[in-house]
Design a protein around this motif. Sequence first.
Motif, PDB file in Angstrom:
ATOM      1  N   ARG A 257     124.655  25.563  95.477  1.00  0.00           N
ATOM      2  CA  ARG A 257     123.698  25.829  96.554  1.00  0.00           C
ATOM      3  C   ARG A 257     123.035  27.186  96.324  1.00  0.00           C
ATOM      4  N   ILE A 258     123.871  28.181  96.045  1.00  0.00           N
ATOM      5  CA  ILE A 258     123.373  29.552  95.965  1.00  0.00           C
ATOM      6  C   ILE A 258     122.469  29.756  94.756  1.00  0.00           C
ATOM      7  N   GLU A 259     122.871  29.160  93.638  1.00  0.00           N
ATOM      8  CA  GLU A 259     122.087  29.346  92.408  1.00  0.00           C
ATOM      9  C   GLU A 259     120.945  28.344  92.287  1.00  0.00           C
ATOM     10  N   GLY A 260     120.857  27.426  93.236  1.00  0.00           N
ATOM     11  CA  GLY A 260     119.768  26.457  93.192  1.00  0.00           C
ATOM     12  C   GLY A 260     119.986  25.307  92.207  1.00  0.00           C
ATOM     13  N   PHE A 261     121.235  25.132  91.718  1.00  0.00           N
ATOM     14  CA  PHE A 261     121.500  23.994  90.825  1.00  0.00           C
ATOM     15  C   PHE A 261     121.454  22.677  91.599  1.00  0.00           C
ATOM     16  N   ALA A 262     121.742  22.754  92.891  1.00  0.00           N
ATOM     17  CA  ALA A 262     121.599  21.566  93.747  1.00  0.00           C
ATOM     18  C   ALA A 262     120.403  21.810  94.653  1.00  0.00           C
ATOM     19  N   SER A 263     119.612  20.736  94.850  1.00  0.00           N
ATOM     20  CA  SER A 263     118.458  20.880  95.738  1.00  0.00           C
ATOM     21  C   SER A 263     118.957  20.967  97.176  1.00  0.00           C
ATOM     22  N   GLU A 264     118.068  21.375  98.065  1.00  0.00           N
ATOM     23  CA  GLU A 264     118.462  21.525  99.459  1.00  0.00           C
ATOM     24  C   GLU A 264     119.058  20.226 100.005  1.00  0.00           C
ATOM     25  N   ARG A 265     118.355  19.127  99.776  1.00  0.00           N
ATOM     26  CA  ARG A 265     118.900  17.903 100.363  1.00  0.00           C
ATOM     27  C   ARG A 265     120.198  17.477  99.670  1.00  0.00           C
ATOM     28  N   GLN A 266     120.343  17.856  98.410  1.00  0.00           N
ATOM     29  CA  GLN A 266     121.603  17.508  97.729  1.00  0.00           C
ATOM     30  C   GLN A 266     122.788  18.230  98.345  1.00  0.00           C
ATOM     31  N   TRP A 267     122.669  19.554  98.500  1.00  0.00           N
ATOM     32  CA  TRP A 267     123.846  20.254  99.043  1.00  0.00           C
ATOM     33  C   TRP A 267     124.027  19.989 100.516  1.00  0.00           C
ATOM     34  N   GLN A 268     122.918  19.748 101.226  1.00  0.00           N
ATOM     35  CA  GLN A 268     123.057  19.479 102.659  1.00  0.00           C
ATOM     36  C   GLN A 268     123.745  18.130 102.896  1.00  0.00           C
ATOM     37  N   ARG A 269     123.513  17.203 101.987  1.00  0.00           N
ATOM     38  CA  ARG A 269     124.147  15.884 102.091  1.00  0.00           C
ATOM     39  C   ARG A 269     125.616  15.949 101.656  1.00  0.00           C
ATOM     40  N   ALA A 270     125.939  16.951 100.840  1.00  0.00           N
ATOM     41  CA  ALA A 270     127.244  16.970 100.170  1.00  0.00           C
ATOM     42  C   ALA A 270     128.422  17.087 101.135  1.00  0.00           C
ATOM     43  N   TYR A 271     128.234  17.781 102.250  1.00  0.00           N
ATOM     44  CA  TYR A 271     129.363  17.968 103.167  1.00  0.00           C
ATOM     45  C   TYR A 271     129.960  16.625 103.586  1.00  0.00           C
ATOM     46  N   GLU A 272     129.073  15.715 103.939  1.00  0.00           N
ATOM     47  CA  GLU A 272     129.575  14.409 104.394  1.00  0.00           C
ATOM     48  C   GLU A 272     130.147  13.597 103.231  1.00  0.00           C
ATOM     49  N   GLU A 273     129.520  13.729 102.075  1.00  0.00           N
ATOM     50  CA  GLU A 273     130.052  13.021 100.899  1.00  0.00           C
ATOM     51  C   GLU A 273     131.465  13.512 100.590  1.00  0.00           C
ATOM     52  N   ILE A 274     131.627  14.829 100.680  1.00  0.00           N
ATOM     53  CA  ILE A 274     132.946  15.411 100.411  1.00  0.00           C
ATOM     54  C   ILE A 274     133.951  14.972 101.465  1.00  0.00           C
ATOM     55  N   ASN A 275     133.528  14.968 102.721  1.00  0.00           N
ATOM     56  CA  ASN A 275     134.446  14.521 103.774  1.00  0.00           C
ATOM     57  C   ASN A 275     134.901  13.085 103.534  1.00  0.00           C
ATOM     58  N   ARG A 276     133.962  12.221 103.136  1.00  0.00           N
ATOM     59  CA  ARG A 276     134.341  10.832 102.867  1.00  0.00           C
ATOM     60  C   ARG A 276     135.314  10.750 101.698  1.00  0.00           C
ATOM     61  N   PHE A 277     135.033  11.536 100.680  1.00  0.00           N
ATOM     62  CA  PHE A 277     135.892  11.576  99.491  1.00  0.00           C
ATOM     63  C   PHE A 277     137.327  11.955  99.896  1.00  0.00           C
ATOM     64  N   GLU A 278     137.458  13.004 100.685  1.00  0.00           N
ATOM     65  CA  GLU A 278     138.790  13.465 101.074  1.00  0.00           C
ATOM     66  C   GLU A 278     139.461  12.491 102.038  1.00  0.00           C
ATOM     67  N   LYS A 279     138.657  11.844 102.875  1.00  0.00           N
ATOM     68  CA  LYS A 279     139.224  10.868 103.804  1.00  0.00           C
ATOM     69  C   LYS A 279     139.753   9.646 103.039  1.00  0.00           C
ATOM     70  N   ASP A 280     139.013   9.231 102.023  1.00  0.00           N
ATOM     71  CA  ASP A 280     139.495   8.116 101.196  1.00  0.00           C
ATOM     72  C   ASP A 280     140.836   8.479 100.545  1.00  0.00           C
ATOM     73  N   LEU A 281     140.943   9.702 100.055  1.00  0.00           N
ATOM     74  CA  LEU A 281     142.200  10.133  99.444  1.00  0.00           C
ATOM     75  C   LEU A 281     143.321  10.123 100.479  1.00  0.00           C
TER      76      LEU A 281
END
Lengths: 472, 472
Positions: free
Chosen positions: A354-378
């Motif tokens: 996010r900080i270095e701009g390797f992920a676009s705004e919508r990519q990192w903003q979407r990531a929180y929920e993707e990560i939550n789903r990932f951890e919930k599946d685990l």
Amino acid sequence: MAAQDNGIQLMNPEQLSVELIEAQYALKDTKGKSNAKSVLILVSGIELAGKGEAVKQLREWVDPRYLRVKADAPQTFNHKQTFWQPYARFMPAEGQIMVMFGNWYSDLLTTSMHVSKPIDETMFDDYVERMRAYEQDLKNNNVDVIKVWFDLSWKSLQKRLDDMDPGEVRWHKLHGLDWRSKKQYDSLQKLRQRFTDDWEIIDCENEAERDQQFAQYILQTLKHCPEHQSKAKGRWKQAKVPDSLLTPAEAPLEKEADKDELKQLSKKVAEALRFDSRNVVLAFEGMDAAGKGGAIKRIVKKLDPREYEIYTISAPENYELSRPYLWRFWNKIQPEEKITIFDRTWYGRVLVERIEGFASERQWQRAYEEINRFEKDLYGSQTIVVKFWLAISKDEQEARFKAREETPHKRFKITQEDWRNRERWEDYLDSTADMLERTDTAYAPWHVISTNDKNTARLEVLRAILKQLKAD
Amino acid sequence: MAAQDNGIQLMNPEQLSVELIEAQYALKDTKGKSNAKSVLILVSGIELAGKGEAVKQLREWVDPRYLRVKADAPQTFNHKQTFWQPYARFMPAEGQIMVMFGNWYSDLLTTSMHVSKPIDETMFDDYVERMRAYEQDLKNNNVDVIKVWFDLSWKSLQKRLDDMDPGEVRWHKLHGLDWRSKKQYDSLQKLRQRFTDDWEIIDCENEAERDQQFAQYILQTLKHCPEHQSKAKGRWKQAKVPDSLLTPAEAPLEKEADKDELKQLSKKVAEALRFDSRNVVLAFEGMDAAGKGGAIKRIVKKLDPREYEIYTISAPENYELSRPYLWRFWNKIQPEEKITIFDRTWYGRVLVERIEGFASERQWQRAYEEINRFEKDLYGSQTIVVKFWLAISKDEQEARFKAREETPHKRFKITQEDWRNRERWEDYLDSTADMLERTDTAYAPWHVISTNDKNTARLEVLRAILKQLKAD
């Protein structure tokens, strides 16, 4: 083109082949570009409907070198494995097409039909919902998911069973179900209808139509690969940086009996980890020099080296970049590994990327929920995720950087990049605050631990592991 | 330092730790450089000698994040698997250290001790020779191999069995052998002495000495990573370019009944591949536009898409470049895959990499023998390797390039790079001549087939497969 009863217009096979190959090469050509895509084709259906034949015909029409096929017999769910784990490593890279004969849906059907205590409807629908969420995450990360159900009536199935050539039996393992039983057929149909609304259904009575419908559907999808990425939703609401990050505790909370307690706790934690029936993932994040390495060293001290795996995460390789960003973590967490430790994690997406701009705004903003789903599946697959943010003050970091530069065997640990990252201290605080606010879940809570005092920190880390293992 | 009976001088543990960490970071720092190295540590020994404990102690002294451990119970050889196949994917990348508890030697011992028809001495020694050759190839490709045997006398073993804490049993699976039997102990010792002359032998009577001897040995190896690469041997003797490459047959050898024969042959080949009890690897090389894709398409036409895997080989990724160049092929040939097809192969090392200078002179000159050993290992593990060089004349290539440029759905197949490669036609002929001369072996012969006439070529390819399957 001739109009058919079921509405399929047969294309000239040569024309179809030319168009498929063109679409295939166009897809291949997106590799490494901003419009990069890959295509995952999930194939399921009634036995003897002819999914194998349809894929075979498709592979004759396309350039077979750029259409990979993965075929596994469906399996029942393993309680320590998420539904995506058996398939994650076969995820197509940018420009690739992958056909999966065995997939999470066939496993779900197999588990429902075979297991002595079958999955009830609520659980079944819950699985389907999670599968769809996973597929949406794939789509958002440039893997287009196409699902095709090959259907066949009960009557035709009986006829094909009658006519079956024993020499062909090899490819038609009936997976232990009795396809002569109308009851079993009906219950399978009822089950699959709970998830096939967003599938392409192919009626397989007529073979030529079946193969054309399948190939044409693939062609249409390749030609009109939709833009799945959801837009960033409105203005970003930055979380307030909590005091635990702004001013990590300075004074040692306790000094007495530290060493003894540390030893005892280390042993306790080792035993708790070893004898827990679940798998454990320990995830460490924190500013440079916050003490991630030291904390990990303390945890593994009482473990046998064969009991755990440590992954130190740095920038992704190209082959990892050409897949969804969580992909390299999907493949590092394995059901047979009791304890998996991460020194830096998938949270890189919402921190450095996010900080270095390797992920676009919508990519990192979407990531929180993707990560939550990932951890919930685990979590749902008997894998406890214990997450640490090791907090340090800016002054303490400077002191440690300087100490590293002055200690011969620690000089390797400090680079110009560390000094550069330090200049973005405030950005890291903001990003961490957002991360804590959005991913501190009941199933995978964050433990924020001040490491200004190393000994206290080590005690706290060990205590937090014990606490979470007991709580869950 | 205190002198010990067995000659080990115990170092101050802190000093040892500092030196190990420095050596570890120095190794890590070679990644991507010309002196890049990785270290593979094979660990075997008598049960209860304490190899687990020694690795645990080592991992406490080093930075545990950069020392990976792979532990597998030893297994008996699978007749369709080379000895290195189960371990290939764990090969350390540049800068990494990997400890393997299960390894090819423990499998060899297990196979010798357990299988009803045990391996005789000649076979045993033959295995050891091939293992050493494989390790030499690893060393030449920058993977340093360290082998450590943890030894324990029969008497001490009995004492440890007496004293064993049942709670610790978990890590001391005795692998089905009766360690109370002096006879079994003696035969194991006799067997292992057939291969341990180039191993570090650690006497494990005293635990502190054991751990120090092991760690010090690792430290010495890390400090003095030897330069293993053998020099190029004298002047290179360029092979004469054979007529089959200079002037590939132009006129169709036969014209009649081509189509029928092609169909019949395709079917025959599919059946021969499917019903052969061995696995088959089909390897295609040839100039651009020589017809590799078309030949492959013809072969798979009668196969089910689940029966084969096609790999199209292009430039290696970074993570592949940081391992021995054959590594990416080791991992693509899997015992459970019946038919594996390569469109371009490991011969890239002695073709494009030689010509473009991606491989140094001594690297490509050494590669012929490495490749021969690789193919011989496969042959020894019931895997037939059928190799094709598709030969085309320079004029015919030009005609095909132009045709591709003029055909809409073939335009993707032709790039500026293809035209550039064409300028090095003579270099490719020379390299191919060398390759044919040095790697045309009894166990993996080359089939040079003129593809100036496509139909004849396809017939010839199919016939060659049939011939080699029958001959072997």
